[in-house]
Scaffold this motif. Structure first.
Motif, PDB file in Angstrom:
ATOM      1  N   PHE A 162      -7.332   2.188   2.351  1.00 33.38           N
ATOM      2  CA  PHE A 162      -7.556   2.077   4.060  1.00 33.38           C
ATOM      3  C   PHE A 162      -8.034   3.514   3.994  1.00 33.38           C
ATOM      4  O   PHE A 162      -6.474   4.807   3.650  1.00 33.38           O
ATOM      5  CB  PHE A 162      -6.906   1.163   4.890  1.00 33.38           C
ATOM      6  CG  PHE A 162      -6.866   1.509   6.246  1.00 33.38           C
ATOM      7  CD1 PHE A 162      -7.613   0.639   6.543  1.00 33.38           C
ATOM      8  CD2 PHE A 162      -6.069   2.060   6.661  1.00 33.38           C
ATOM      9  CE1 PHE A 162      -8.036   0.267   7.661  1.00 33.38           C
ATOM     10  CE2 PHE A 162      -6.589   2.164   7.754  1.00 33.38           C
ATOM     11  CZ  PHE A 162      -7.459   1.839   8.789  1.00 33.38           C
ATOM     12  N   ILE A 163      -9.102   3.813   4.769  1.00 34.20           N
ATOM     13  CA  ILE A 163      -8.628   5.564   4.870  1.00 34.20           C
ATOM     14  C   ILE A 163      -7.993   5.457   6.124  1.00 34.20           C
ATOM     15  O   ILE A 163      -8.694   5.392   7.645  1.00 34.20           O
ATOM     16  CB  ILE A 163     -10.071   5.851   5.111  1.00 34.20           C
ATOM     17  CG1 ILE A 163     -10.807   5.519   3.815  1.00 34.20           C
ATOM     18  CG2 ILE A 163      -9.901   7.227   5.315  1.00 34.20           C
ATOM     19  CD1 ILE A 163     -12.363   6.027   4.186  1.00 34.20           C
TER      20      ILE A 163
ATOM     21  N   THR B 291      -2.810   3.132   0.144  1.00 32.30           N
ATOM     22  CA  THR B 291      -3.955   2.789  -1.250  1.00 32.30           C
ATOM     23  C   THR B 291      -2.839   1.632  -2.126  1.00 32.30           C
ATOM     24  O   THR B 291      -1.875   1.591  -2.094  1.00 32.30           O
ATOM     25  CB  THR B 291      -3.881   4.029  -2.548  1.00 32.30           C
ATOM     26  OG1 THR B 291      -4.891   4.760  -1.862  1.00 32.30           O
ATOM     27  CG2 THR B 291      -4.573   3.733  -3.386  1.00 32.30           C
ATOM     28  N   ILE B 292      -3.643   0.436  -2.591  1.00 32.48           N
ATOM     29  CA  ILE B 292      -2.731  -0.639  -3.473  1.00 32.48           C
ATOM     30  C   ILE B 292      -3.780  -0.263  -4.550  1.00 32.48           C
ATOM     31  O   ILE B 292      -4.746  -0.382  -4.796  1.00 32.48           O
ATOM     32  CB  ILE B 292      -3.419  -1.408  -2.620  1.00 32.48           C
ATOM     33  CG1 ILE B 292      -2.081  -3.398  -3.325  1.00 32.48           C
ATOM     34  CG2 ILE B 292      -4.213  -2.529  -2.435  1.00 32.48           C
ATOM     35  CD1 ILE B 292      -2.239  -4.603  -2.236  1.00 32.48           C
TER      36      ILE B 292
ATOM     37  N   PHE C  11       1.201  -1.448   0.466  1.00 27.40           N
ATOM     38  CA  PHE C  11      -0.206   0.038   0.154  1.00 27.40           C
ATOM     39  C   PHE C  11       0.617   0.969  -0.582  1.00 27.40           C
ATOM     40  O   PHE C  11       1.976   1.057   0.848  1.00 27.40           O
ATOM     41  CB  PHE C  11      -0.848   0.158   1.448  1.00 27.40           C
ATOM     42  CG  PHE C  11      -2.035  -0.618   1.411  1.00 27.40           C
ATOM     43  CD1 PHE C  11      -3.731  -0.264   0.942  1.00 27.40           C
ATOM     44  CD2 PHE C  11      -2.016  -2.894   1.775  1.00 27.40           C
ATOM     45  CE1 PHE C  11      -4.177  -1.991   0.893  1.00 27.40           C
ATOM     46  CE2 PHE C  11      -2.699  -3.088   1.255  1.00 27.40           C
ATOM     47  CZ  PHE C  11      -3.812  -2.653   1.106  1.00 27.40           C
ATOM     48  N   LYS C  12       0.250   2.452  -0.483  1.00 27.95           N
ATOM     49  CA  LYS C  12       1.066   3.150  -0.806  1.00 27.95           C
ATOM     50  C   LYS C  12       0.260   4.900  -0.079  1.00 27.95           C
ATOM     51  O   LYS C  12      -0.468   4.631  -0.412  1.00 27.95           O
ATOM     52  CB  LYS C  12       1.897   3.696  -2.791  1.00 27.95           C
ATOM     53  CG  LYS C  12       2.298   3.127  -2.977  1.00 27.95           C
ATOM     54  CD  LYS C  12       3.356   2.566  -2.260  1.00 27.95           C
ATOM     55  CE  LYS C  12       4.556   0.943  -2.860  1.00 27.95           C
ATOM     56  NZ  LYS C  12       5.237   0.461  -2.379  1.00 27.95           N
ATOM     57  N   PRO C  13       1.367   5.726   0.370  1.00 27.27           N
ATOM     58  CA  PRO C  13       0.412   6.831   0.662  1.00 27.27           C
ATOM     59  C   PRO C  13      -0.035   7.351  -0.244  1.00 27.27           C
ATOM     60  O   PRO C  13       0.498   7.769  -1.117  1.00 27.27           O
ATOM     61  CB  PRO C  13       1.340   7.311   1.640  1.00 27.27           C
ATOM     62  CG  PRO C  13       2.615   6.287   2.126  1.00 27.27           C
ATOM     63  CD  PRO C  13       2.616   5.814   0.597  1.00 27.27           C
ATOM     64  N   GLU C  14      -1.631   7.666   0.108  1.00 27.02           N
ATOM     65  CA  GLU C  14      -1.970   8.176  -0.842  1.00 27.02           C
ATOM     66  C   GLU C  14      -2.766   9.686  -0.513  1.00 27.02           C
ATOM     67  O   GLU C  14      -3.467   9.422   0.869  1.00 27.02           O
ATOM     68  CB  GLU C  14      -2.666   8.172  -1.942  1.00 27.02           C
ATOM     69  CG  GLU C  14      -4.337   9.037  -3.053  1.00 27.02           C
ATOM     70  CD  GLU C  14      -5.190   8.373  -3.832  1.00 27.02           C
ATOM     71  OE1 GLU C  14      -5.549   8.667  -4.088  1.00 27.02           O
ATOM     72  OE2 GLU C  14      -4.673   6.760  -3.175  1.00 27.02           O
ATOM     73  N   VAL C  15      -3.116  11.207  -0.636  1.00 26.65           N
ATOM     74  CA  VAL C  15      -4.255  12.845  -0.244  1.00 26.65           C
ATOM     75  C   VAL C  15      -4.698  12.925  -1.391  1.00 26.65           C
ATOM     76  O   VAL C  15      -4.259  12.795  -2.841  1.00 26.65           O
ATOM     77  CB  VAL C  15      -2.635  13.685   0.002  1.00 26.65           C
ATOM     78  CG1 VAL C  15      -3.263  14.775   0.947  1.00 26.65           C
ATOM     79  CG2 VAL C  15      -1.885  12.927   1.176  1.00 26.65           C
TER      80      VAL C  15
ATOM     81  N   ALA D  96      -0.832  -5.203  -7.612  1.00 25.73           N
ATOM     82  CA  ALA D  96      -0.298  -5.389  -6.404  1.00 25.73           C
ATOM     83  C   ALA D  96      -1.080  -6.098  -5.287  1.00 25.73           C
ATOM     84  O   ALA D  96      -0.402  -6.574  -5.007  1.00 25.73           O
ATOM     85  CB  ALA D  96       0.214  -4.270  -5.008  1.00 25.73           C
ATOM     86  N   TYR D  97      -2.298  -5.909  -5.475  1.00 23.12           N
ATOM     87  CA  TYR D  97      -3.366  -7.055  -4.678  1.00 23.12           C
ATOM     88  C   TYR D  97      -2.806  -7.924  -5.297  1.00 23.12           C
ATOM     89  O   TYR D  97      -3.112  -9.410  -4.171  1.00 23.12           O
ATOM     90  CB  TYR D  97      -4.636  -6.210  -5.226  1.00 23.12           C
ATOM     91  CG  TYR D  97      -5.828  -7.112  -3.970  1.00 23.12           C
ATOM     92  CD1 TYR D  97      -6.142  -6.470  -2.752  1.00 23.12           C
ATOM     93  CD2 TYR D  97      -6.513  -7.285  -5.308  1.00 23.12           C
ATOM     94  CE1 TYR D  97      -7.505  -7.136  -2.208  1.00 23.12           C
ATOM     95  CE2 TYR D  97      -7.400  -8.170  -4.648  1.00 23.12           C
ATOM     96  CZ  TYR D  97      -7.530  -8.622  -2.784  1.00 23.12           C
ATOM     97  OH  TYR D  97      -8.552  -9.030  -2.285  1.00 23.12           O
TER      98      TYR D  97
END
Length: 189
Positions: A49-50, A103-104, A26-30, A108-109
């Motif tokens: 994931f929030i 976020t994935i 999972f990578k950070p996303e804004v 990648a999932y």
């Protein structure tokens, strides 16, 4: 252990080592307030994931918008049908506040099963939890009064009543804004 790892460990019983392997995908996303996570008709290529913030899942009908869900910290967000079955999205998903996600993407999932041998068991459990949550929402809509639905949401997510436009909450509960306001006045007095 970050929030995502903690959630996965707590809800699925995955070891800390496997949690780190999964969360590493999972990578950070804004997403800034007002921007979209997903638009109707686009392919949903991510599951998130929030970590913080609020997202609204809704559909635009010819005569109105209908809020399907309000996603908050500690929940996953996606168009599950679109993500899992590679269909275009039926929903818009928009940030109501500045939102931080883990976020994935779909590719990648798909690798999780190779990284974590028991992943497919956990995936079934995750999908089952999503299904039960939707069954409970449907049961509430068909069996509870408007007042009871309002009260249940208020008890479970009190903070939403100060952070989300009330017409979105009314729509999610299957009632008009006028009915929602009438119930709110009654509950406050």
């Amino acid at each position: 252990m970050n929030e995502l790892e903690s959630y996965i460990h707590h809800h699925f019983g995955i070891s800390q080592d496997d949690c780190q392997k999964v969360s590493g995908l999972f990578k950070p996303e804004v997403i800034e307030k007002g921007n979209y996570f997903l638009r109707t008709g686009k392919f949903c290529n991510k599951l998130s994931f929030i970590e913080s913030g609020i997202l609204r899942v809704f559909v635009k009908l010819p005569e109105k918008e209908v809020t399907q869900w309000i996603g908050t910290a500690g929940y996953f967000i996606t168009d599950l049908q679109g993500f899992m079955f590679r269909n275009t999205s039926r929903f818009d998903i928009q940030a109501l506040t500045p939102t931080r996600l883990f976020t994935i993407d779909y590719e990648a999932y798909l690798t999780m099963g190779r990284l974590v041998p028991k992943w497919h068991e956990f995936e079934k459990l995750f999908t089952g939890k999503c299904f039960v949550m939707m069954e409970n929402r449907i049961m509430d809509l068909i069996s509870l009064t408007a007042e009871d639905r309002y009260q249940k949401l208020f008890e479970q997510n009190r903070e939403l009543f100060n952070q989300v436009p009330l017409q979105y909450l009314a729509s999610m509960l299957g009632m008009t804004p006028e009915t929602f306001s009438r119930i709110r006045r009654k509950m406050v007095s």
